[in-house]
Write a protein that holds these residues in place. Structure first.
Motif, PDB file in Angstrom:
ATOM      1  N   THR A  93       0.555  36.508  74.848  1.00 19.25           N
ATOM      2  CA  THR A  93      -0.124  35.161  74.991  1.00 19.25           C
ATOM      3  C   THR A  93      -0.120  34.562  73.805  1.00 19.25           C
ATOM      4  N   ALA A  94      -0.278  35.051  72.621  1.00 18.79           N
ATOM      5  CA  ALA A  94      -0.458  34.336  71.176  1.00 18.79           C
ATOM      6  C   ALA A  94       1.084  33.807  70.963  1.00 18.79           C
ATOM      7  N   ARG A  95       2.302  34.588  71.375  1.00 23.03           N
ATOM      8  CA  ARG A  95       3.612  34.036  71.042  1.00 23.03           C
ATOM      9  C   ARG A  95       3.611  32.683  71.920  1.00 23.03           C
ATOM     10  N   ALA A  96       3.243  32.783  73.305  1.00 23.48           N
ATOM     11  CA  ALA A  96       3.512  31.726  74.042  1.00 23.48           C
ATOM     12  C   ALA A  96       2.786  30.527  73.509  1.00 23.48           C
ATOM     13  N   VAL A  97       1.643  30.764  72.971  1.00 25.23           N
ATOM     14  CA  VAL A  97       0.902  29.588  72.396  1.00 25.23           C
ATOM     15  C   VAL A  97       1.816  29.029  71.403  1.00 25.23           C
ATOM     16  N   ASP A  98       2.265  29.789  70.586  1.00 24.19           N
ATOM     17  CA  ASP A  98       2.936  29.465  69.171  1.00 24.19           C
ATOM     18  C   ASP A  98       4.450  28.636  69.583  1.00 24.19           C
ATOM     19  N   LEU A  99       4.730  29.166  70.630  1.00 27.92           N
ATOM     20  CA  LEU A  99       5.786  28.336  70.984  1.00 27.92           C
ATOM     21  C   LEU A  99       5.597  27.145  71.609  1.00 27.92           C
ATOM     22  N   VAL A 100       4.491  26.809  72.505  1.00 26.02           N
ATOM     23  CA  VAL A 100       4.363  25.549  72.957  1.00 26.02           C
ATOM     24  C   VAL A 100       3.874  24.717  71.938  1.00 26.02           C
ATOM     25  N   GLU A 101       3.114  25.284  70.991  1.00 28.81           N
ATOM     26  CA  GLU A 101       2.570  24.321  69.755  1.00 28.81           C
ATOM     27  C   GLU A 101       3.772  23.927  68.969  1.00 28.81           C
ATOM     28  N   GLU A 102       4.905  24.753  68.673  1.00 29.64           N
ATOM     29  CA  GLU A 102       6.034  24.312  68.091  1.00 29.64           C
ATOM     30  C   GLU A 102       6.821  23.359  68.935  1.00 29.64           C
ATOM     31  N   LEU A 103       6.940  23.632  70.251  1.00 34.07           N
ATOM     32  CA  LEU A 103       7.593  22.431  71.002  1.00 34.07           C
ATOM     33  C   LEU A 103       6.840  21.051  70.879  1.00 34.07           C
ATOM     34  N   LEU A 104       5.556  21.111  70.804  1.00 35.29           N
ATOM     35  CA  LEU A 104       4.826  19.841  70.797  1.00 35.29           C
ATOM     36  C   LEU A 104       4.919  19.245  69.268  1.00 35.29           C
ATOM     37  N   ARG A 105       5.035  19.783  68.262  1.00 35.23           N
ATOM     38  CA  ARG A 105       5.134  19.501  67.132  1.00 35.23           C
ATOM     39  C   ARG A 105       6.307  18.830  66.870  1.00 35.23           C
ATOM     40  N   ARG A 106       7.562  19.227  67.590  1.00 37.30           N
ATOM     41  CA  ARG A 106       8.895  18.781  67.500  1.00 37.30           C
ATOM     42  C   ARG A 106       8.945  17.245  68.068  1.00 37.30           C
ATOM     43  N   ARG A 107       7.984  16.665  68.969  1.00 32.00           N
ATOM     44  CA  ARG A 107       7.966  15.829  69.379  1.00 32.00           C
ATOM     45  C   ARG A 107       7.567  14.560  68.604  1.00 32.00           C
TER      46      ARG A 107
END
Length: 84
Positions: A70-84
């Motif tokens: 779950t922690a890795r999934a959250v990290d990936l989502v946050e990374e995608l949101l930062r790219r926006r």
């Protein structure tokens, strides 16, 4: 939901609004639980989940853990949101 799958625990999902119907369909399609549209049928759904082999949800849980959980999934989502 992700934490339940990661732990190998099958779910009974009663979707009602927003993104819940879509999430419920994903749970059912993945074999991680059952979906009931009416809460009155909850007892039967719980009985059904308890009676079913849990191989699929355990397999999914191991795959999620191997991918970082779950922690890795959250990290990936946050990374995608930062790219926006």
């Amino acid at each position: 939901m992700l934490a339940a799958v990661e732990a190998g625990v099958p779910m009974v999902v009663v979707p009602d609004s927003l993104d819940k119907p879509q999430a419920a369909r994903r749970v059912a399609r993945a074999g991680a639980g059952v979906v009931r549209k009416k809460p009155e049928r909850l007892r039967n759904a719980v009985d059904q989940v308890l009676a079913q082999p849990r191989h699929r949800v355990r397999e999914l849980g191991r795959a999620i853990t191997a991918a970082g959980g779950t922690a890795r999934a959250v990290d990936l989502v946050e990374e995608l949101l930062r790219r926006r």
